[in-house]
Scaffold this active site. Sequence first.
Site, PDB file in Angstrom:
ATOM      1  N   ARG A  20       2.788  -0.997  11.043  1.00  0.00           N
ATOM      2  CA  ARG A  20       2.943  -2.299  10.392  1.00  0.00           C
ATOM      3  C   ARG A  20       3.754  -2.139   9.126  1.00  0.00           C
ATOM      4  O   ARG A  20       3.436  -1.291   8.282  1.00  0.00           O
ATOM      5  CB  ARG A  20       1.572  -2.896  10.071  1.00  0.00           C
ATOM      6  CG  ARG A  20       1.596  -4.389   9.789  1.00  0.00           C
ATOM      7  CD  ARG A  20       0.218  -4.934   9.478  1.00  0.00           C
ATOM      8  NE  ARG A  20       0.077  -6.322   9.929  1.00  0.00           N
ATOM      9  CZ  ARG A  20      -0.818  -7.179   9.469  1.00  0.00           C
ATOM     10  NH1 ARG A  20      -1.673  -6.793   8.531  1.00  0.00           N
ATOM     11  NH2 ARG A  20      -0.881  -8.404   9.938  1.00  0.00           N
ATOM     12  N   GLN A  58     -15.007 -38.391   3.869  1.00  0.00           N
ATOM     13  CA  GLN A  58     -14.104 -38.198   2.735  1.00  0.00           C
ATOM     14  C   GLN A  58     -13.000 -37.195   3.054  1.00  0.00           C
ATOM     15  O   GLN A  58     -11.918 -37.240   2.469  1.00  0.00           O
ATOM     16  CB  GLN A  58     -14.893 -37.725   1.504  1.00  0.00           C
ATOM     17  CG  GLN A  58     -15.945 -38.697   0.993  1.00  0.00           C
ATOM     18  CD  GLN A  58     -15.348 -39.958   0.395  1.00  0.00           C
ATOM     19  OE1 GLN A  58     -14.250 -39.953  -0.133  1.00  0.00           O
ATOM     20  NE2 GLN A  58     -16.087 -41.054   0.505  1.00  0.00           N
ATOM     21  N   TYR A  81       0.834  -1.195   0.000  1.00  0.00           N
ATOM     22  CA  TYR A  81       0.000   0.000   0.000  1.00  0.00           C
ATOM     23  C   TYR A  81       0.877   1.257   0.000  1.00  0.00           C
ATOM     24  O   TYR A  81       2.098   1.177  -0.134  1.00  0.00           O
ATOM     25  CB  TYR A  81      -0.973  -0.047   1.174  1.00  0.00           C
ATOM     26  CG  TYR A  81      -1.956  -1.195   1.080  1.00  0.00           C
ATOM     27  CD1 TYR A  81      -2.838  -1.301  -0.002  1.00  0.00           C
ATOM     28  CD2 TYR A  81      -1.978  -2.209   2.034  1.00  0.00           C
ATOM     29  CE1 TYR A  81      -3.724  -2.359  -0.113  1.00  0.00           C
ATOM     30  CE2 TYR A  81      -2.868  -3.275   1.926  1.00  0.00           C
ATOM     31  CZ  TYR A  81      -3.735  -3.345   0.849  1.00  0.00           C
ATOM     32  OH  TYR A  81      -4.609  -4.399   0.727  1.00  0.00           O
TER      33      TYR A  81
END
Length: 656
Positions: free
Chosen positions: A232, A432, A184
Amino acid sequence: MARHHKQDKETEMSELSVLQPAKLGGIELRNRLVVPPMATYLADPKGRVTDELIAYARARAAGGFGLYIVEATYVDPVGKGFTRGVGIDADDKIPGLRRLTDAVHAAGGKISIQLHHAGRETTSAITGMPIVAPSDCPVCYSDEAVHELSVSEIHDIVRRFAMGARRAREAGFDAVMIHGAHGYLLTQFLSPYTNKRTDAYGGSLENRLRISLEIIEAVRKEVGPAFPVTYRMTTEEGVPGGLTLQESARAAKALCAMPIDCLHVVAGNYATNQLIIPPASYGDMTNRPRLQVIRAAVGPDAILAVSGRITNVFQAEALYREGLADFIGMGRASLADPELPKRAARGDHRSIRSCIGCNDGCIGRTSREISVGCAINPLTGHEREVETTRAGVPKKILVIGGGPAGMESAWLAAQRGHKVILCEKEGRLGGQFLLAAYPPKKNDIFIYLEHMAARLAEAGVETRLGCTADPSIVEAEKPDMVLLATGGTPLRIPFPGLESLPHTTAQAVLRNGLDDLGKRVAIIGGGMVGCETAEFIADTGRQVNVIEMQPTVLGELFFTVRDALLGRLESKGVRIHTDRKVLRYEDGYVVAADSAGTEKKIGPVDTVILALGVKPDEGLAKELATMHIPFIRLGDCEKQGNCRHATSMALETLGI
């Protein structure tokens, strides 16, 4: 920094260090486990908080996470990255955000918000405006023109981040996170891959980092010294000319010298999505090596957080005890089980739904602009429905079949107060889906199945293994409702010559082993079952060909999972033939034609394996219909699908 303290070997699991209270800046969190920001598509198209988003956040706060961080929240409409992303770009968003923070606080949690600007990682169809970026650099998925930001526009973006922080504080948030990761805008400035500027915001690392430092200063000035501010960052982009780990270590050191309370370490951009949301095949704690480099650069006293395929509290504890991370982001783990911290705190680890890393219900949905879900937790994204749905008169429910649909429907019915009996014909649960755990990189499914067995017992479900349900059992139990989850049977589509050579199904190979296959195998069907069986067989050194009618294989998988599997198949010598319809078997070869009718011999072949899907097992359903007992068909016995399809159908049983 309170870390590295020794613990007695006999310390209870509920006293794991990561489950103890911890300080983040001026606030105290009840533990070090964090729900990191993840796109949910639960906001409305105008970026406003919805009741669904509130219920989703509240569930994770009530589940015991120390901090919930709201997804990428745009500070400017031109930086909106998602059609249904959350906004904090105007004061009229504050009341809705206040409802969100109030709900999390009422559930005993703390809440942060991620201040975000997408820059080039969006489209004008989403923003309604031209795309902006540090430089006119094309994106990996679009050739849309990019407007290069002027210095005055950069200053305006800095101001908008500060205003977003001010609104966050007014809305009752406990902290803010500045989004400098995943390709970003702030990553675009920091990365030489996207920043080609020659002014004060380009060139040297110091210049490329300048906008981030200015935003940190502006945000800190707006919220004051005691309010937690975190950042971040992507530490490695994984693209030629992009951010390297060595350069990011220098940037991390500069960021930690700023007035932030925590640096959150992640990786990747939109061109390397597998680094952002790694599939199970990438292993666990994928950012640990990067975190080690960053920790060495910033020193032991800097506060660090990390995310990236951290699936259980023991991995989180290891990262903390090694001195690598102070806070642990458990994103997909929180989708699989929002109660993970509470269950771990009481030592109830066996009943925690453990993320299997399939990327199907999370990014597999949000990448298609569908609200977040989870393949193994049908309640994710539907928390509001569950909150408003209450059990009516308790019933006796007989569930037939112990695959994902049967297990989840049994658990959900028991949660609503019904008396539930689950019958499974095999000696263990899974149906399964148990077979899906045998191919390479799929062992997390075994953990999920064991945890579901414990969860069923906890809920009071009476589980009968080795019990083949038939009309006599139904008559003896006299249930009010039967939930039929008997699965499907493998499709067998014959072709000339098939009966003249050994042949079987993928399911039979996974169940019974490889002894009689010979050395040269052709698998007909290039879906997930066919290709995973191909890898299972190729690991023994056999020659494997996969034949698929469609132009591509593995079309049902999210692309990072698909690409990882295709890479492994190639490395193991598996040959894939697409756009090929099998015509016949002759002279030791399978003959297949492309869409133009051109024939090709594939082989030689010792054994043919059919991986063509399943058809619903309708035998018991027909008998129940004649008995006039209400029943609902779930999973593959209603319609072929994957695990998420099966568990989603189980959610429909809430109406019983």
